[in-house]
Design an enzyme around this catalytic site. Structure first.
Site, PDB file in Angstrom:
ATOM      1  N   GLU A 263      80.660  83.489  75.154  1.00 23.72           N
ATOM      2  CA  GLU A 263      81.280  82.575  74.185  1.00 23.72           C
ATOM      3  C   GLU A 263      81.709  81.368  74.999  1.00 23.72           C
ATOM      4  O   GLU A 263      82.593  81.461  75.846  1.00 23.72           O
ATOM      5  CB  GLU A 263      82.449  83.283  73.498  1.00 23.72           C
ATOM      6  CG  GLU A 263      82.998  82.526  72.305  1.00 23.72           C
ATOM      7  CD  GLU A 263      84.216  81.710  72.680  1.00 23.72           C
ATOM      8  OE1 GLU A 263      84.052  80.486  72.912  1.00 23.72           O
ATOM      9  OE2 GLU A 263      85.309  82.284  72.757  1.00 23.72           O
ATOM     10  N   CYS A 300      89.315  77.916  71.788  1.00 23.75           N
ATOM     11  CA  CYS A 300      87.887  77.639  71.608  1.00 23.75           C
ATOM     12  C   CYS A 300      87.573  77.237  70.175  1.00 23.75           C
ATOM     13  O   CYS A 300      86.506  76.678  69.906  1.00 23.75           O
ATOM     14  CB  CYS A 300      87.059  78.862  72.010  1.00 23.75           C
ATOM     15  SG  CYS A 300      87.648  80.406  71.299  1.00 23.75           S
TER      16      CYS A 300
END
Length: 503
Positions: A263, A300
Protein backbone atom coordinates in the site's frame (compact mmCIF):
# COMPACT_ATOMS: atom_id res chain seq x y z
CA UNK A 1 6.89 3.86 35.94
CA UNK A 2 7.51 4.04 32.19
CA UNK A 3 8.76 1.41 29.81
CA UNK A 4 12.50 1.30 29.14
CA UNK A 5 13.35 -0.58 25.94
CA UNK A 6 16.06 -3.23 26.05
CA UNK A 7 16.81 -2.69 22.36
CA UNK A 8 16.91 -6.33 21.24
CA UNK A 9 15.40 -8.33 18.40
CA UNK A 10 12.90 -11.13 19.03
CA UNK A 11 14.02 -14.15 17.01
CA UNK A 12 11.99 -17.33 17.49
CA UNK A 13 11.36 -16.80 21.19
CA UNK A 14 14.78 -15.32 22.08
CA UNK A 15 15.69 -11.69 22.67
CA UNK A 16 18.96 -11.14 20.81
CA UNK A 17 21.24 -8.10 20.87
CA UNK A 18 24.02 -7.12 18.49
CA UNK A 19 27.32 -5.31 18.09
CA UNK A 20 25.92 -2.35 16.15
CA UNK A 21 23.19 -0.03 17.36
CA UNK A 22 21.04 2.84 16.16
CA UNK A 23 19.48 5.53 18.34
CA UNK A 24 15.80 6.41 18.17
CA UNK A 25 14.74 9.98 17.33
CA UNK A 26 11.73 10.64 19.57
CA UNK A 27 9.60 13.72 19.18
CA UNK A 28 9.85 14.12 22.94
CA UNK A 29 11.39 12.25 25.86
CA UNK A 30 14.56 10.15 25.99
CA UNK A 31 16.22 8.47 23.02
CA UNK A 32 17.14 4.79 23.27
CA UNK A 33 19.63 2.49 21.58
CA UNK A 34 18.49 -0.52 19.55
CA UNK A 35 20.44 -3.35 17.98
CA UNK A 36 20.75 -3.16 14.20
CA UNK A 37 19.21 -5.96 12.18
CA UNK A 38 21.44 -8.23 10.09
CA UNK A 39 21.07 -10.63 7.20
CA UNK A 40 21.97 -13.49 9.54
CA UNK A 41 19.09 -12.61 11.86
CA UNK A 42 16.75 -12.55 8.86
CA UNK A 43 17.86 -16.05 7.93
CA UNK A 44 17.39 -17.35 11.47
CA UNK A 45 13.93 -15.82 11.75
CA UNK A 46 12.79 -17.12 8.35
CA UNK A 47 14.05 -20.65 8.97
CA UNK A 48 12.29 -20.65 12.34
CA UNK A 49 9.10 -19.42 10.65
CA UNK A 50 9.28 -22.30 8.17
CA UNK A 51 9.73 -24.78 11.02
CA UNK A 52 6.76 -23.23 12.82
CA UNK A 53 4.57 -23.44 9.73
CA UNK A 54 4.44 -27.23 9.89
CA UNK A 55 2.75 -26.85 13.27
CA UNK A 56 0.95 -23.52 13.12
CA UNK A 57 -0.17 -23.79 9.50
CA UNK A 58 -2.05 -26.98 10.36
CA UNK A 59 -3.30 -25.93 13.80
CA UNK A 60 -7.05 -25.75 14.37
CA UNK A 61 -8.95 -22.54 13.81
CA UNK A 62 -9.72 -22.55 17.51
CA UNK A 63 -6.00 -22.56 18.34
CA UNK A 64 -5.27 -19.66 16.04
CA UNK A 65 -8.27 -17.68 17.26
CA UNK A 66 -7.13 -18.18 20.86
CA UNK A 67 -3.67 -16.86 19.91
CA UNK A 68 -5.09 -13.72 18.30
CA UNK A 69 -7.30 -13.09 21.31
CA UNK A 70 -4.37 -13.62 23.68
CA UNK A 71 -2.29 -11.06 21.74
CA UNK A 72 -5.09 -8.51 22.12
CA UNK A 73 -5.25 -9.19 25.86
CA UNK A 74 -1.49 -8.89 26.30
CA UNK A 75 -1.48 -5.58 24.42
CA UNK A 76 -4.22 -4.27 26.68
CA UNK A 77 -2.21 -5.36 29.73
CA UNK A 78 0.57 -3.03 28.54
CA UNK A 79 -1.78 -0.22 27.47
CA UNK A 80 -0.34 2.64 29.53
CA UNK A 81 3.27 1.80 28.67
CA UNK A 82 2.47 1.47 24.97
CA UNK A 83 0.79 4.87 24.93
CA UNK A 84 3.64 6.52 26.81
CA UNK A 85 6.46 5.34 24.57
CA UNK A 86 4.31 5.67 21.46
CA UNK A 87 3.64 9.35 22.12
CA UNK A 88 7.31 9.96 22.88
CA UNK A 89 8.54 8.35 19.67
CA UNK A 90 5.92 9.70 17.24
CA UNK A 91 4.65 12.94 18.74
CA UNK A 92 1.08 11.66 18.27
CA UNK A 93 -1.32 12.69 21.06
CA UNK A 94 -2.42 10.21 23.72
CA UNK A 95 -5.98 10.12 22.42
CA UNK A 96 -4.77 9.08 18.97
CA UNK A 97 -2.53 6.32 20.39
CA UNK A 98 -5.30 5.05 22.65
CA UNK A 99 -7.71 4.94 19.73
CA UNK A 100 -5.19 3.21 17.51
CA UNK A 101 -4.51 0.63 20.21
CA UNK A 102 -8.23 -0.07 20.38
CA UNK A 103 -8.32 -0.51 16.63
CA UNK A 104 -5.36 -2.89 16.83
CA UNK A 105 -6.89 -5.12 19.49
CA UNK A 106 -10.27 -4.86 17.80
CA UNK A 107 -9.00 -6.18 14.48
CA UNK A 108 -7.16 -9.03 16.23
CA UNK A 109 -10.44 -10.09 17.81
CA UNK A 110 -12.30 -9.54 14.54
CA UNK A 111 -9.97 -11.97 12.76
CA UNK A 112 -10.35 -14.46 15.59
CA UNK A 113 -14.11 -14.45 15.09
CA UNK A 114 -13.73 -14.45 11.31
CA UNK A 115 -11.74 -17.68 11.20
CA UNK A 116 -13.99 -19.37 13.77
CA UNK A 117 -16.92 -18.64 11.46
CA UNK A 118 -15.11 -20.55 8.71
CA UNK A 119 -16.63 -18.77 5.70
CA UNK A 120 -13.17 -17.50 4.69
CA UNK A 121 -12.22 -21.09 3.78
CA UNK A 122 -14.51 -20.82 0.73
CA UNK A 123 -15.21 -24.56 0.92
CA UNK A 124 -16.70 -26.04 -2.26
CA UNK A 125 -17.65 -29.59 -3.14
CA UNK A 126 -18.52 -31.12 -6.50
CA UNK A 127 -19.93 -34.58 -5.86
CA UNK A 128 -18.71 -37.55 -7.88
CA UNK A 129 -20.77 -38.48 -10.94
CA UNK A 130 -19.67 -42.07 -11.62
CA UNK A 131 -22.33 -42.66 -14.28
CA UNK A 132 -21.70 -39.47 -16.27
CA UNK A 133 -21.10 -39.97 -19.99
CA UNK A 134 -18.85 -39.95 -21.85
CA UNK A 135 -16.61 -39.96 -18.75
CA UNK A 136 -17.32 -40.06 -15.01
CA UNK A 137 -16.54 -37.07 -12.79
CA UNK A 138 -14.45 -37.53 -9.64
CA UNK A 139 -15.36 -35.97 -6.31
CA UNK A 140 -13.55 -32.62 -6.02
CA UNK A 141 -13.39 -30.45 -2.92
CA UNK A 142 -11.77 -27.03 -2.58
CA UNK A 143 -10.53 -25.08 0.41
CA UNK A 144 -8.25 -22.12 1.09
CA UNK A 145 -4.90 -22.99 2.71
CA UNK A 146 -2.15 -20.75 4.19
CA UNK A 147 0.72 -19.86 1.87
CA UNK A 148 3.58 -20.16 4.39
CA UNK A 149 5.78 -17.64 6.24
CA UNK A 150 4.94 -13.97 5.62
CA UNK A 151 7.16 -10.88 5.90
CA UNK A 152 5.58 -7.68 7.23
CA UNK A 153 7.11 -4.20 7.08
CA UNK A 154 5.94 -1.82 9.81
CA UNK A 155 4.48 1.54 8.75
CA UNK A 156 5.83 4.88 9.90
CA UNK A 157 2.47 6.61 10.37
CA UNK A 158 0.63 3.88 12.32
CA UNK A 159 2.89 2.56 15.09
CA UNK A 160 0.22 0.09 16.22
CA UNK A 161 -2.53 -0.59 13.67
CA UNK A 162 -0.20 -1.06 10.65
CA UNK A 163 2.94 -2.24 12.38
CA UNK A 164 4.13 -5.04 14.67
CA UNK A 165 0.72 -6.50 15.56
CA UNK A 166 -1.21 -4.54 12.93
CA UNK A 167 -3.55 -5.62 10.19
CA UNK A 168 -1.01 -7.49 8.06
CA UNK A 169 0.27 -9.49 11.03
CA UNK A 170 -3.26 -10.21 12.27
CA UNK A 171 -4.43 -11.38 8.85
CA UNK A 172 -1.38 -13.58 8.29
CA UNK A 173 -1.57 -15.20 11.72
CA UNK A 174 -5.31 -15.76 11.25
CA UNK A 175 -4.62 -17.49 7.95
CA UNK A 176 -2.08 -19.81 9.59
CA UNK A 177 1.08 -18.09 8.41
CA UNK A 178 4.03 -17.39 10.74
CA UNK A 179 5.20 -13.78 10.54
CA UNK A 180 8.59 -12.06 10.44
CA UNK A 181 8.22 -8.31 11.06
CA UNK A 182 10.75 -5.73 9.94
CA UNK A 183 10.13 -3.03 12.55
CA UNK A 184 10.08 0.63 11.52
CA UNK A 185 12.92 2.70 12.96
CA UNK A 186 10.53 5.60 13.61
CA UNK A 187 9.04 3.80 16.63
CA UNK A 188 11.29 0.89 17.66
CA UNK A 189 10.37 1.06 21.33
CA UNK A 190 6.68 0.77 20.52
CA UNK A 191 7.45 -2.17 18.24
CA UNK A 192 9.48 -3.84 20.97
CA UNK A 193 6.81 -3.68 23.67
CA UNK A 194 4.15 -4.95 21.26
CA UNK A 195 6.47 -7.81 20.32
CA UNK A 196 6.73 -8.60 24.03
CA UNK A 197 2.94 -8.85 24.09
CA UNK A 198 2.93 -11.24 21.12
CA UNK A 199 5.65 -13.38 22.67
CA UNK A 200 3.75 -13.54 25.98
CA UNK A 201 0.64 -14.66 24.08
CA UNK A 202 2.63 -17.28 22.19
CA UNK A 203 3.96 -18.74 25.41
CA UNK A 204 0.48 -18.73 26.95
CA UNK A 205 -0.83 -20.68 23.96
CA UNK A 206 2.11 -23.10 23.81
CA UNK A 207 2.90 -22.37 20.16
CA UNK A 208 6.12 -22.94 18.21
CA UNK A 209 8.56 -20.04 18.90
CA UNK A 210 9.11 -19.41 15.20
CA UNK A 211 5.52 -18.26 14.72
CA UNK A 212 6.60 -14.63 15.23
CA UNK A 213 9.88 -12.70 15.04
CA UNK A 214 10.76 -8.99 15.10
CA UNK A 215 13.88 -7.57 13.49
CA UNK A 216 14.69 -3.95 14.30
CA UNK A 217 16.54 -1.41 12.21
CA UNK A 218 19.05 -2.54 9.64
CA UNK A 219 20.06 -1.12 6.33
CA UNK A 220 18.66 -1.87 2.90
CA UNK A 221 20.34 -5.27 2.89
CA UNK A 222 18.04 -6.43 5.72
CA UNK A 223 14.87 -5.61 3.80
CA UNK A 224 16.34 -7.13 0.66
CA UNK A 225 17.28 -10.33 2.50
CA UNK A 226 13.80 -10.59 3.97
CA UNK A 227 11.79 -10.31 0.75
CA UNK A 228 14.21 -12.53 -1.19
CA UNK A 229 14.52 -15.26 1.46
CA UNK A 230 13.28 -18.54 -0.06
CA UNK A 231 11.17 -19.35 3.03
CA UNK A 232 9.08 -16.16 2.68
CA UNK A 233 5.97 -16.71 0.55
CA UNK A 234 4.28 -13.27 0.66
CA UNK A 235 5.04 -9.72 1.81
CA UNK A 236 2.84 -7.06 3.40
CA UNK A 237 4.07 -3.46 3.18
CA UNK A 238 2.75 0.03 3.93
CA UNK A 239 5.04 2.89 2.98
CA UNK A 240 6.43 5.07 0.23
CA UNK A 241 6.03 4.49 -3.49
CA UNK A 242 9.80 4.40 -4.05
CA UNK A 243 10.52 1.96 -1.22
CA UNK A 244 7.56 -0.24 -2.01
CA UNK A 245 8.32 -0.40 -5.72
CA UNK A 246 11.92 -1.43 -5.00
CA UNK A 247 10.75 -4.31 -2.78
CA UNK A 248 8.03 -5.26 -5.28
CA UNK A 249 10.64 -5.56 -8.02
CA UNK A 250 12.79 -7.76 -5.77
CA UNK A 251 9.84 -10.07 -5.12
CA UNK A 252 9.13 -10.34 -8.84
CA UNK A 253 12.79 -11.03 -9.67
CA UNK A 254 13.13 -13.98 -7.27
CA UNK A 255 13.68 -17.45 -8.76
CA UNK A 256 10.26 -18.15 -7.25
CA UNK A 257 8.35 -14.86 -7.55
CA UNK A 258 6.03 -14.13 -4.63
CA UNK A 259 3.16 -11.68 -4.14
CA UNK A 260 4.05 -8.28 -2.72
CA UNK A 261 1.05 -6.56 -1.18
CA UNK A 262 2.17 -2.96 -0.97
CA UNK A 263 0.00 0.00 0.00
CA UNK A 264 2.02 2.87 -1.41
CA UNK A 265 0.13 6.15 -1.33
CA UNK A 266 -2.67 8.21 -2.81
CA UNK A 267 -3.93 11.77 -3.22
CA UNK A 268 -7.57 10.64 -2.73
CA UNK A 269 -9.34 13.17 -4.97
CA UNK A 270 -12.69 14.64 -4.04
CA UNK A 271 -15.19 15.85 -6.65
CA UNK A 272 -17.44 18.65 -5.41
CA UNK A 273 -20.59 18.62 -7.55
CA UNK A 274 -22.53 21.83 -8.33
CA UNK A 275 -25.73 21.38 -6.32
CA UNK A 276 -23.85 20.24 -3.23
CA UNK A 277 -21.47 23.21 -3.41
CA UNK A 278 -24.34 25.65 -3.95
CA UNK A 279 -26.10 24.31 -0.88
CA UNK A 280 -23.15 23.87 1.47
CA UNK A 281 -19.86 24.89 -0.13
CA UNK A 282 -18.50 26.52 3.03
CA UNK A 283 -19.37 23.43 5.08
CA UNK A 284 -17.55 21.21 2.60
CA UNK A 285 -14.53 23.54 2.71
CA UNK A 286 -14.37 23.39 6.50
CA UNK A 287 -14.72 19.62 6.48
CA UNK A 288 -11.96 19.32 3.91
CA UNK A 289 -9.67 21.44 6.07
CA UNK A 290 -10.34 19.27 9.09
CA UNK A 291 -9.53 16.12 7.14
CA UNK A 292 -6.39 17.65 5.61
CA UNK A 293 -4.99 18.73 8.97
CA UNK A 294 -5.94 15.63 10.95
CA UNK A 295 -2.79 14.02 12.33
CA UNK A 296 -0.67 16.60 10.47
CA UNK A 297 -1.99 15.11 7.24
CA UNK A 298 -0.04 11.90 7.78
CA UNK A 299 -2.72 9.51 6.56
CA UNK A 300 -2.59 7.54 3.34
CA UNK A 301 -6.26 8.52 2.83
CA UNK A 302 -5.63 12.25 3.23
CA UNK A 303 -7.78 14.04 0.58
CA UNK A 304 -5.02 16.11 -0.99
CA UNK A 305 -6.95 17.26 -4.08
CA UNK A 306 -10.46 18.66 -4.51
CA UNK A 307 -12.07 19.42 -7.87
CA UNK A 308 -14.79 22.08 -8.19
CA UNK A 309 -16.36 24.39 -10.78
CA UNK A 310 -14.37 27.63 -10.97
CA UNK A 311 -17.51 29.72 -10.54
CA UNK A 312 -18.18 28.02 -7.19
CA UNK A 313 -14.62 27.77 -5.87
CA UNK A 314 -14.68 30.94 -3.76
CA UNK A 315 -16.85 29.69 -0.92
CA UNK A 316 -14.95 26.40 -0.64
CA UNK A 317 -11.55 28.07 -0.70
CA UNK A 318 -12.46 30.81 1.77
CA UNK A 319 -13.86 28.35 4.31
CA UNK A 320 -10.94 25.92 3.95
CA UNK A 321 -8.42 28.75 4.22
CA UNK A 322 -10.05 30.15 7.34
CA UNK A 323 -10.21 26.74 9.01
CA UNK A 324 -6.63 25.83 8.13
CA UNK A 325 -5.35 29.22 9.30
CA UNK A 326 -6.62 28.36 12.77
CA UNK A 327 -4.64 25.13 12.92
CA UNK A 328 -1.48 25.50 14.96
CA UNK A 329 1.87 23.88 14.35
CA UNK A 330 1.87 20.07 14.52
CA UNK A 331 4.73 17.63 15.00
CA UNK A 332 5.44 15.25 12.13
CA UNK A 333 6.29 11.62 12.76
CA UNK A 334 9.96 11.69 11.78
CA UNK A 335 12.58 14.17 10.54
CA UNK A 336 12.59 12.30 7.23
CA UNK A 337 8.84 12.66 6.71
CA UNK A 338 9.09 16.36 7.58
CA UNK A 339 11.92 16.84 5.05
CA UNK A 340 9.95 15.04 2.32
CA UNK A 341 6.89 17.17 3.05
CA UNK A 342 8.95 20.35 2.91
CA UNK A 343 10.37 19.32 -0.48
CA UNK A 344 6.91 18.52 -1.87
CA UNK A 345 5.46 21.75 -0.54
CA UNK A 346 8.27 23.84 -1.99
CA UNK A 347 7.99 22.07 -5.36
CA UNK A 348 4.32 23.04 -5.68
CA UNK A 349 4.77 26.54 -4.25
CA UNK A 350 7.45 27.29 -6.86
CA UNK A 351 5.15 26.64 -9.84
CA UNK A 352 4.02 29.97 -11.37
CA UNK A 353 0.60 28.66 -12.39
CA UNK A 354 -0.28 27.67 -8.81
CA UNK A 355 -1.93 30.20 -6.48
CA UNK A 356 -0.89 30.00 -2.83
CA UNK A 357 -3.91 30.63 -0.62
CA UNK A 358 -2.10 29.57 2.54
CA UNK A 359 1.65 29.20 2.15
CA UNK A 360 2.19 26.89 5.10
CA UNK A 361 5.48 26.26 6.79
CA UNK A 362 7.68 23.36 7.89
CA UNK A 363 10.67 23.74 10.17
CA UNK A 364 12.44 20.73 11.67
CA UNK A 365 9.47 18.43 12.55
CA UNK A 366 6.94 21.24 13.04
CA UNK A 367 4.44 21.85 10.23
CA UNK A 368 1.67 24.38 9.47
CA UNK A 369 -0.95 23.49 6.80
CA UNK A 370 -0.81 24.79 3.24
CA UNK A 371 -3.54 25.42 0.66
CA UNK A 372 -3.10 26.01 -3.08
CA UNK A 373 -5.34 26.43 -6.12
CA UNK A 374 -4.75 25.74 -9.80
CA UNK A 375 -6.77 25.79 -13.01
CA UNK A 376 -7.63 22.42 -14.54
CA UNK A 377 -5.87 23.30 -17.81
CA UNK A 378 -2.62 23.93 -15.94
CA UNK A 379 -3.08 20.90 -13.71
CA UNK A 380 -3.48 18.59 -16.70
CA UNK A 381 -0.18 19.79 -18.17
CA UNK A 382 1.89 19.13 -15.05
CA UNK A 383 1.88 15.59 -13.70
CA UNK A 384 3.83 16.70 -10.62
CA UNK A 385 0.65 18.28 -9.28
CA UNK A 386 -0.97 14.85 -9.07
CA UNK A 387 1.83 13.39 -6.93
CA UNK A 388 1.26 12.79 -3.24
CA UNK A 389 2.64 15.27 -0.73
CA UNK A 390 2.47 13.40 2.57
CA UNK A 391 1.27 16.01 5.02
CA UNK A 392 -1.31 18.80 5.54
CA UNK A 393 -1.34 20.22 2.03
CA UNK A 394 -4.48 20.75 -0.05
CA UNK A 395 -4.76 21.60 -3.74
CA UNK A 396 -8.04 22.85 -5.22
CA UNK A 397 -8.40 22.22 -8.96
CA UNK A 398 -10.93 24.50 -10.66
CA UNK A 399 -12.77 23.35 -13.77
CA UNK A 400 -14.85 25.34 -16.23
CA UNK A 401 -17.53 22.74 -16.88
CA UNK A 402 -18.79 19.31 -15.82
CA UNK A 403 -17.13 17.92 -18.94
CA UNK A 404 -13.75 19.22 -17.76
CA UNK A 405 -14.40 17.64 -14.35
CA UNK A 406 -14.85 14.30 -16.12
CA UNK A 407 -11.60 14.88 -17.98
CA UNK A 408 -9.80 15.54 -14.70
CA UNK A 409 -11.26 12.36 -13.21
CA UNK A 410 -10.01 10.26 -16.13
CA UNK A 411 -6.49 11.65 -15.73
CA UNK A 412 -5.87 10.24 -12.23
CA UNK A 413 -3.69 7.21 -11.63
CA UNK A 414 -4.81 4.54 -9.16
CA UNK A 415 -6.08 5.77 -5.79
CA UNK A 416 -7.06 4.33 -2.44
CA UNK A 417 -10.21 6.46 -2.35
CA UNK A 418 -12.31 8.83 -4.42
CA UNK A 419 -15.08 11.00 -2.99
CA UNK A 420 -18.25 12.57 -4.37
CA UNK A 421 -19.91 15.48 -2.61
CA UNK A 422 -23.38 15.56 -4.12
CA UNK A 423 -27.02 16.47 -3.60
CA UNK A 424 -30.07 15.06 -5.36
CA UNK A 425 -29.68 17.45 -8.28
CA UNK A 426 -26.18 16.12 -8.95
CA UNK A 427 -27.32 12.58 -9.71
CA UNK A 428 -26.77 12.71 -13.48
CA UNK A 429 -23.17 13.97 -13.16
CA UNK A 430 -22.48 11.55 -10.33
CA UNK A 431 -23.61 8.66 -12.51
CA UNK A 432 -21.14 9.78 -15.18
CA UNK A 433 -18.32 10.01 -12.66
CA UNK A 434 -18.95 6.75 -10.81
CA UNK A 435 -17.63 4.33 -13.50
CA UNK A 436 -14.45 6.44 -13.70
CA UNK A 437 -14.01 6.57 -9.93
CA UNK A 438 -14.65 2.88 -9.29
CA UNK A 439 -12.07 2.02 -11.93
CA UNK A 440 -9.67 4.46 -10.28
CA UNK A 441 -10.08 3.63 -6.58
CA UNK A 442 -10.67 0.82 -4.12
CA UNK A 443 -13.22 2.82 -2.11
CA UNK A 444 -15.72 5.36 -3.42
CA UNK A 445 -17.57 7.42 -0.83
CA UNK A 446 -20.19 10.15 -0.83
CA UNK A 447 -20.60 13.25 1.33
CA UNK A 448 -17.81 12.42 3.71
CA UNK A 449 -14.05 12.49 4.01
CA UNK A 450 -11.82 9.45 3.46
CA UNK A 451 -9.60 9.81 6.54
CA UNK A 452 -10.72 7.05 8.86
CA UNK A 453 -10.86 3.50 7.50
CA UNK A 454 -13.47 1.24 9.06
CA UNK A 455 -12.22 -2.26 9.95
CA UNK A 456 -15.05 -4.51 8.78
CA UNK A 457 -16.04 -7.19 6.29
CA UNK A 458 -16.90 -4.85 3.40
CA UNK A 459 -13.90 -2.50 3.56
CA UNK A 460 -11.40 -2.24 0.72
CA UNK A 461 -8.17 -0.39 1.49
CA UNK A 462 -6.25 -0.72 -1.72
CA UNK A 463 -6.60 0.21 -5.36
CA UNK A 464 -4.93 0.20 -8.77
CA UNK A 465 -1.22 1.01 -8.95
CA UNK A 466 0.35 3.19 -7.60
CA UNK A 467 -2.10 3.16 -4.69
CA UNK A 468 -1.19 -0.49 -4.18
CA UNK A 469 0.71 -3.20 -6.01
CA UNK A 470 -2.23 -5.60 -6.17
CA UNK A 471 -5.57 -4.10 -7.16
CA UNK A 472 -7.44 -7.27 -6.16
CA UNK A 473 -6.45 -7.05 -2.49
CA UNK A 474 -7.13 -4.98 0.61
CA UNK A 475 -4.93 -4.34 3.64
CA UNK A 476 -7.89 -3.54 5.93
CA UNK A 477 -10.93 -5.65 6.79
CA UNK A 478 -11.52 -9.37 6.92
CA UNK A 479 -11.07 -9.76 3.15
CA UNK A 480 -7.37 -8.99 3.71
CA UNK A 481 -6.86 -12.57 4.93
CA UNK A 482 -7.19 -13.71 1.30
CA UNK A 483 -3.74 -12.27 0.57
CA UNK A 484 -2.15 -15.03 2.62
CA UNK A 485 -4.24 -17.97 1.40
CA UNK A 486 -4.29 -20.07 -1.75
CA UNK A 487 -6.94 -22.49 -3.02
CA UNK A 488 -6.22 -26.22 -3.03
CA UNK A 489 -8.44 -28.86 -4.68
CA UNK A 490 -8.68 -32.37 -3.22
CA UNK A 491 -9.76 -35.02 -5.73
CA UNK A 492 -11.13 -38.36 -4.51
CA UNK A 493 -9.32 -38.14 -1.16
CA UNK A 494 -10.89 -40.40 1.47
CA UNK A 495 -12.53 -38.77 4.50
CA UNK A 496 -9.83 -40.18 6.74
CA UNK A 497 -7.13 -38.23 4.88
CA UNK A 498 -8.90 -34.92 4.16
CA UNK A 499 -8.02 -31.85 6.30
CA UNK A 500 -10.22 -31.56 9.35
CA UNK A 501 -11.99 -28.47 7.98
CA UNK A 502 -13.12 -30.46 4.92
CA UNK A 503 -13.78 -33.89 6.41
Amino acid sequence: MGYTPHGKHLIAGEWIGGDQHFRSEPAQGPAHDFAVGTVDLVDRACEAAEAAFWDYGYASRETRAAFLTAIAEEIETRAAEITEIGTQETGLPEARLNGERGRTTGQLRLFAQHILDGAYLDRRTDAALPDRQPAPRPEIRLMQRPVGPVAVFGASNFPLAFSTAGGDTAAALAAGCPVVVKGHSAHPGTGEIVAEAIEAARRRCGLHPGVFSLIQGGRRDVGTALVTHPRIKAVGFTGSLAGGRALFDLCAARPDPIPFFGELGSVNPMFLLPEAVAARGAEIGRGWAGSLAMGAGQFCTNPGIAVVLAAQAGAVLAAAQEALSAVGAQVMLTPGIAAAYRAGHDRIAALPQVEARLAGHCEARSVIPALFAVKASDWLQNHQLAEEVFGPLGLLVTVESPEEMLEIARSFAGQLTATLHLDAGDTALARQLLPILERMAGRVLANGFPTGVEVCDAMVHGGPYPASTNFGATSVGTLSIRRFLRPVSYQNLPQSVLPADLA
